[in-house]
Each structure stands twice: as structure tokens, then as C-alpha cells.
Motif scaffolding. Structure first.
Motif, PDB file in Angstrom:
ATOM      1  N   ILE A   1       0.874  -1.182   0.000  1.00 51.50           N
ATOM      2  CA  ILE A   1       0.000   0.000   0.000  1.00 51.50           C
ATOM      3  C   ILE A   1       0.906   1.224   0.000  1.00 51.50           C
ATOM      4  O   ILE A   1       1.301   1.746   1.054  1.00 51.50           O
ATOM      5  CB  ILE A   1      -0.942  -0.018   1.220  1.00 51.50           C
ATOM      6  N   LEU A   2       1.237   1.675  -1.185  1.00 50.29           N
ATOM      7  CA  LEU A   2       2.257   2.707  -1.334  1.00 50.29           C
ATOM      8  C   LEU A   2       1.710   4.046  -1.805  1.00 50.29           C
ATOM      9  O   LEU A   2       2.179   5.094  -1.366  1.00 50.29           O
ATOM     10  CB  LEU A   2       3.340   2.216  -2.317  1.00 50.29           C
ATOM     11  N   ASP A   3       0.742   4.028  -2.716  1.00 50.66           N
ATOM     12  CA  ASP A   3       0.268   5.304  -3.249  1.00 50.66           C
ATOM     13  C   ASP A   3      -0.671   5.981  -2.254  1.00 50.66           C
ATOM     14  O   ASP A   3      -1.264   5.335  -1.376  1.00 50.66           O
ATOM     15  CB  ASP A   3      -0.422   5.110  -4.610  1.00 50.66           C
ATOM     16  N   ILE A   4      -0.819   7.260  -2.402  1.00 50.20           N
ATOM     17  CA  ILE A   4      -1.488   8.077  -1.387  1.00 50.20           C
ATOM     18  C   ILE A   4      -2.971   7.744  -1.244  1.00 50.20           C
ATOM     19  O   ILE A   4      -3.509   7.697  -0.136  1.00 50.20           O
ATOM     20  CB  ILE A   4      -1.266   9.578  -1.694  1.00 50.20           C
ATOM     21  N   ASP A   5      -3.652   7.469  -2.364  1.00 51.14           N
ATOM     22  CA  ASP A   5      -5.078   7.156  -2.285  1.00 51.14           C
ATOM     23  C   ASP A   5      -5.309   5.821  -1.587  1.00 51.14           C
ATOM     24  O   ASP A   5      -6.285   5.668  -0.838  1.00 51.14           O
ATOM     25  CB  ASP A   5      -5.695   7.140  -3.686  1.00 51.14           C
ATOM     26  N   SER A   6      -4.425   4.862  -1.832  1.00 49.30           N
ATOM     27  CA  SER A   6      -4.544   3.561  -1.163  1.00 49.30           C
ATOM     28  C   SER A   6      -4.358   3.716   0.343  1.00 49.30           C
ATOM     29  O   SER A   6      -5.061   3.088   1.139  1.00 49.30           O
ATOM     30  CB  SER A   6      -3.508   2.583  -1.717  1.00 49.30           C
ATOM     31  N   LYS A   7      -3.412   4.557   0.739  1.00 51.54           N
ATOM     32  CA  LYS A   7      -3.189   4.790   2.170  1.00 51.54           C
ATOM     33  C   LYS A   7      -4.404   5.465   2.807  1.00 51.54           C
ATOM     34  O   LYS A   7      -4.800   5.125   3.933  1.00 51.54           O
ATOM     35  CB  LYS A   7      -1.946   5.651   2.375  1.00 51.54           C
ATOM     36  N   TYR A   8      -4.989   6.399   2.084  1.00 48.15           N
ATOM     37  CA  TYR A   8      -6.182   7.075   2.617  1.00 48.15           C
ATOM     38  C   TYR A   8      -7.316   6.072   2.819  1.00 48.15           C
ATOM     39  O   TYR A   8      -7.963   6.057   3.878  1.00 48.15           O
ATOM     40  CB  TYR A   8      -6.621   8.188   1.665  1.00 48.15           C
TER      41      TYR A   8
ATOM     42  N   LYS B   1      -1.653   5.772  11.622  1.00 47.36           N
ATOM     43  CA  LYS B   1      -0.425   5.507  10.876  1.00 47.36           C
ATOM     44  C   LYS B   1      -0.613   5.813   9.385  1.00 47.36           C
ATOM     45  O   LYS B   1       0.182   6.532   8.781  1.00 47.36           O
ATOM     46  CB  LYS B   1      -0.007   4.055  11.057  1.00 47.36           C
ATOM     47  N   TYR B   2      -1.689   5.275   8.800  1.00 46.46           N
ATOM     48  CA  TYR B   2      -1.907   5.479   7.367  1.00 46.46           C
ATOM     49  C   TYR B   2      -2.246   6.942   7.059  1.00 46.46           C
ATOM     50  O   TYR B   2      -1.767   7.507   6.071  1.00 46.46           O
ATOM     51  CB  TYR B   2      -3.024   4.564   6.865  1.00 46.46           C
ATOM     52  N   LEU B   3      -3.064   7.557   7.893  1.00 47.75           N
ATOM     53  CA  LEU B   3      -3.462   8.942   7.634  1.00 47.75           C
ATOM     54  C   LEU B   3      -2.294   9.904   7.820  1.00 47.75           C
ATOM     55  O   LEU B   3      -2.163  10.883   7.085  1.00 47.75           O
ATOM     56  CB  LEU B   3      -4.637   9.324   8.537  1.00 47.75           C
ATOM     57  N   ASP B   4      -1.433   9.616   8.800  1.00 47.10           N
ATOM     58  CA  ASP B   4      -0.211  10.413   8.948  1.00 47.10           C
ATOM     59  C   ASP B   4       0.674  10.294   7.713  1.00 47.10           C
ATOM     60  O   ASP B   4       1.277  11.277   7.263  1.00 47.10           O
ATOM     61  CB  ASP B   4       0.565   9.968  10.184  1.00 47.10           C
ATOM     62  N   ASP B   5       0.749   9.074   7.157  1.00 43.50           N
ATOM     63  CA  ASP B   5       1.523   8.876   5.938  1.00 43.50           C
ATOM     64  C   ASP B   5       0.954   9.707   4.790  1.00 43.50           C
ATOM     65  O   ASP B   5       1.706  10.292   4.000  1.00 43.50           O
ATOM     66  CB  ASP B   5       1.526   7.390   5.535  1.00 43.50           C
ATOM     67  N   VAL B   6      -0.360   9.732   4.704  1.00 42.10           N
ATOM     68  CA  VAL B   6      -1.017  10.531   3.652  1.00 42.10           C
ATOM     69  C   VAL B   6      -0.637  12.002   3.783  1.00 42.10           C
ATOM     70  O   VAL B   6      -0.246  12.656   2.807  1.00 42.10           O
ATOM     71  CB  VAL B   6      -2.554  10.371   3.722  1.00 42.10           C
ATOM     72  N   ILE B   7      -0.734  12.518   5.003  1.00 45.03           N
ATOM     73  CA  ILE B   7      -0.462  13.938   5.232  1.00 45.03           C
ATOM     74  C   ILE B   7       1.015  14.257   5.057  1.00 45.03           C
ATOM     75  O   ILE B   7       1.369  15.313   4.513  1.00 45.03           O
ATOM     76  CB  ILE B   7      -0.975  14.342   6.630  1.00 45.03           C
ATOM     77  N   ASP B   8       1.879  13.340   5.486  1.00 47.21           N
ATOM     78  CA  ASP B   8       3.318  13.543   5.274  1.00 47.21           C
ATOM     79  C   ASP B   8       3.635  13.607   3.784  1.00 47.21           C
ATOM     80  O   ASP B   8       4.477  14.398   3.347  1.00 47.21           O
ATOM     81  CB  ASP B   8       4.122  12.414   5.925  1.00 47.21           C
ATOM     82  N   GLN B   9       2.955  12.756   3.026  1.00 53.94           N
ATOM     83  CA  GLN B   9       3.189  12.700   1.582  1.00 53.94           C
ATOM     84  C   GLN B   9       2.570  13.885   0.863  1.00 53.94           C
ATOM     85  O   GLN B   9       3.128  14.405  -0.110  1.00 53.94           O
ATOM     86  CB  GLN B   9       2.614  11.389   1.035  1.00 53.94           C
ATOM     87  N   SER B  10       1.405  14.325   1.352  1.00 56.08           N
ATOM     88  CA  SER B  10       0.709  15.442   0.701  1.00 56.08           C
ATOM     89  C   SER B  10      -0.075  16.210   1.760  1.00 56.08           C
ATOM     90  O   SER B  10      -1.238  15.885   2.041  1.00 56.08           O
ATOM     91  CB  SER B  10      -0.233  14.911  -0.388  1.00 56.08           C
ATOM     92  N   PRO B  11       0.514  17.235   2.357  1.00 54.77           N
ATOM     93  CA  PRO B  11      -0.152  17.968   3.441  1.00 54.77           C
ATOM     94  C   PRO B  11      -1.487  18.600   3.041  1.00 54.77           C
ATOM     95  O   PRO B  11      -2.300  18.906   3.920  1.00 54.77           O
ATOM     96  CB  PRO B  11       0.874  19.062   3.807  1.00 54.77           C
TER      97      PRO B  11
END
Length: 417
Positions: free
Chosen positions: A200-207, A224-234
Motif C-alpha cells: 500500500i504505497l500510493d497516497i489514495d490507497s493509504k487514505y 499511521k496510514y493517515l499520517d503517511d497521507v499527510i506527510d506525503q501530501s499535506p
């Protein structure tokens, strides 16, 4: 160097002064294989008018080579020349080696235009010709998903996942667990997420993973996943309310407030974040912050009754009675929620405006006649009002049916009878 290569070099160097001349020279002199490659490159560069000329030339030279017709038709459909494009495709017969390609282009066209049943029919025809072709199965899965046929879509996605984790730019793992969620299979979806977390690498998948983990109550994984989303695209604004909700479940008011404030920095129109942030701030006794958030939220959404009542409740808590009353001064009785009448009754009573308090209590009564807290406040108010003995008796009678163990109210009732 072929004329096709010269034309492509000129385009890459943004020299368009001789593109027509070089194209004609290519058509007159270059080999068919070179011209086919030229047409493909021109299409990828966006020079579809030039690529159409190449394909038309190839079709004229090789009228039985139907694949060129498919490529030309696809360009025509993308350029809005629907009639010409479809005519080319429908003239390709079932015994042609390009018939399968024709069906796939037709399916894509009909799906793009919202004709899902027609698109499905084309793909089913294609599947009969090539039952092991993953591109067809993927197309059918996507159609079923769009059409709400989630059971069928899930079966196809699961089959595809056995051989690959991505199809083009589409993450098939995401499609699988997202389809499970559509079917209400949240626990099963969460297991797929845990099993394939490394994929699960791309941002939409993480969301989507964060959303599902939140749905099954796994707040730590959701965070964890939502933090990854925001880190990748605030500026991925949809992640912030979910993140705040996850922290709310953990009773972490500080992080709820922080998430709300961070989200509002990117989307000041998110009414939910104003509400969640204000509640968290109030829970931490940061009343100025809560008030500020609610006022800003009401500037954005003046008709948001939830924000309005939160601010009213806050004013009641802070004994800001006039400010509370002013909140509703431009509202008609029909626009006001019952809680607003109750809150105004409290404020008017605190300001010794008993006639207005009396009216507001009576307006709120029908909706709160089974609420012990409301009834007790109303009893205490009317008990000191002149000529209100009968009202107090009726209120006590109703209250004591709800809270018979309240000795204070029972004594008051005994004094009145």
C-alpha cells in the motif's frame, strides 16, 4: 536518419516550422514500420492531427491492416469525432485479427460516456475471444465496481491479484479491500490491508486503508496510514477529519485540536473540523481557542446549527448571557432548535428577564418534557414565579416519574399538595 526521426527531433526541439514538409517526406519515403512508430510517437506527444494523417496514409496503403483503423478510431473518439471513429470500429469484422482491439476501444468509449451496459457487452464479447486476458477482466471489474456490482467486481479483482498487485496505475490491493468495504466486509478488508501493508504505497490507497482501519476501530493503524497521507501530501484535506476522529476515539484532545487546526490551514471551509477542534479545546479548558474556532466556523457557515449550538453552550458555560442571546437575535422561532430556546431561557433568567425566560422555557418544554435536567431547571424557575403553583405541580409530577429518588424535589412536591 529517416524523415520520421527528423520530424520527431524537430518536435522535441520545439521547431514546428517544417513539420508539414517533414511529414510529407516521411509519408513518401519511410518504411511502413517506421511510419507506424512515428504515428505512435506523435500520438503520445499530443500531435494527433499529424498522427491521424500517418494512420490514414497507412490505411490507404494497407486497407486490410485493421489495427491501423483501431488506432485511428481511438484518436478520433478522443478528439470528439465520434461518428467517424465508431464507423471505423464497427466496420472491423469478427474474423479480423484486430477485432478484439476494436471491442476494447469500443468498451472504453461507452464506459467513458456512461453507457455501462453497452461497455460490459463489448467486454464480454472480448472475454469470449480471449478468456485469459487480464486487461479484459480488469475492465469488467472496473465496470462492475462503477455499476455497484461489488460481488462480481471483488471476484475479478481477487483473480487479478493472484498474478499482479498493480494494473497500469491502479493498485489492485486497494481495489480489493475497497470493494470489500463497499460490501460491508470491513473486518475482511482490514485483514487484507494488514497482509499487504508493504504494497500500500500510493497516497489514495493509504487514505482508503486509513478509512477502513478507522471503521473497524483500529485507531492506531488508522493514524499511521493517515499520517503517511499527510506527510506525503499535506494538502490532502480529506485526511484531517478522519485523523481527528481517530484521536477522538483515543480521547486525545490535544491531537484532535492539532489535527483540526492543521486541516483548517488547508481547507478553511471544513465545518466538521471547526466543530471537532472546538470540542477538543473546550475539553482542555482552552475556552478562548474553542470560542475562536466556533466564531470562524460560523463566519464560513452561518447556518450551521451544530456550530451555533456549540457556541451557545460555551457562552452558557462562561456565563456570557448577553452574547448567547445575541446569537439568536436574527433568528425566527421556526429557525431555532429546541436547545436554543432552553439556552436562552437560562440566559434570560440569569439576566433577571423573567418574562422572556418564561416564554423560552415554555417553547422548549414540548421537546424536553422527558429530560430530567431540563425539568428540574424549569421547576426551580417557576417555583419562584408568581401564580405558578399549578405549573410547578405538573412539572414535579412529570419529573418525579422520571427521577423518583430525588428527595429535594419530592419534598417540594409534598409542600405544594
Amino acid at each position: 536518419m529517416s524523415y520520421s526521426e527528423k520530424l520527431l527531433d524537430a518536435i522535441e526541439n520545439q521547431d514546428f516550422s517544417q513539420d508539414k514538409i517533414l511529414l510529407k517526406q516521411a509519408l513518401d519515403n519511410d518504411e511502413p514500420e517506421v511510419l507506424a512508430s512515428l504515428a505512435e510517437n506523435l500520438t503520445s506527444y499530443g500531435f494527433t492531427n499529424l498522427s491521424k494523417e500517418v494512420y490514414r496514409s497507412l490505411i490507404a496503403k494497407f486497407p486490410k491492416e485493421d489495427l491501423f483503423k483501431v488506432y485511428l478510431a481511438e484518436i478520433l473518439l478522443n478528439d470528439g469525432d465520434d461518428d467517424d471513429g465508431l464507423t471505423l470500429l464497427y466496420n472491423i469484422l469478427p474474423d479480423s485479427s484486430a477485432y478484439l482491439d476494436s471491442l476494447l476501444v469500443q468498451a472504453d468509449y461507452y464506459q467513458t460516456n456512461g453507457l455501462l451496459e453497452t461497455a460490459r457487452d463489448k467486454l464480454l464479447q472480448a472475454l469470449k475471444l480471449a478468456p485469459e486476458e487480464d486487461a479484459i477482466k480488469f475492465g469488467l471489474a472496473e465496470l462492475d465496481y462503477l455499476d455497484g456490482e461489488y460481488e462480481q467486481a471483488l471476484s475479478l479483482y481477487r483473480d487479478l491479484v493472484k498474478r499482479q498487485k498493480n494494473f497500469g496505475e491502479t493498485n489492485l490491493i486497494q481495489r480489493e479491500f475497497q470493494t470489500m468495504a463497499k460490501l460491508g466486509q470491513y473486518e475482511e478488508a482490514s485483514e487484507v490491508i494488514k497482509e499487504h501493508s508493504a504494497d500500500i504505497l500510493d497516497i489514495d490507497s493509504k487514505y482508503q486503508a486509513g478509512l477502513i482501519m478507522l471503521s473497524v476501530g483500529d485507531d492506531d493503524q488508522a493514524i499511521k496510514y493517515l499520517d503517511d497521507v499527510i506527510d506525503q501530501s499535506p494538502d490532502y484535506v480529506n485526511a484531517y477529519p478522519l485523523l481527528a476522529q481517530a484521536y477522538l476515539h483515543k480521547h486525545d484532545n490535544e491531537q484532535v485540536l492539532r489535527s483540526a487546526q492543521a486541516g483548517l490551514a488547508y481547507n478553511e471551509l471544513d465545518e466538521t473540523l471547526y466543530s471537532m477542534g472546538a470540542k477538543a479545546a473546550a475539553n482542555m479548558n482552552e475556552l478562548d481557542t474553542a470560542e475562536d474556532l466556533l466564531k470562524k466556523g460560523l463566519e464560513i457557515a452561518p447556518d450551521n446549527s451544530d456550530l451555533l449550538m456549540q457556541l451557545s453552550n460555551l457562552y452558557i458555560h462562561e456565563n456570557k448571557d448577553q452574547e448567547n442571546i445575541n446569537l439568536f437575535k436574527d433568528k425566527s422561532d421556526e429557525e431555532l432548535e429546541p436547545q436554543a430556546h432552553w439556552n436562552m431561557a437560562i440566559s434570560y433568567e440569569n439576566l433577571d428577564k423573567n418574562d422572556k425566560a418564561r416564554a423560552e422555557f415554555l417553547l422548549a418544554y414540548p421537546d424536553f418534557q422527558k429530560n430530567p435536567e431540563f425539568l428540574k431547571q424549569m421547576i426551580r424557575f417557576f417555583n419562584v414565579e408568581p401564580n405558578s403553583t399549578d405549573i410547578v405541580k405538573q412539572l414535579l409530577d412529570r419529573y418525579l416519574k422520571l427521577v423518583p429518588e430525588d428527595a429535594e424535589m419530592q419534598d417540594l412536591y409534598n409542600d405544594l399538595i
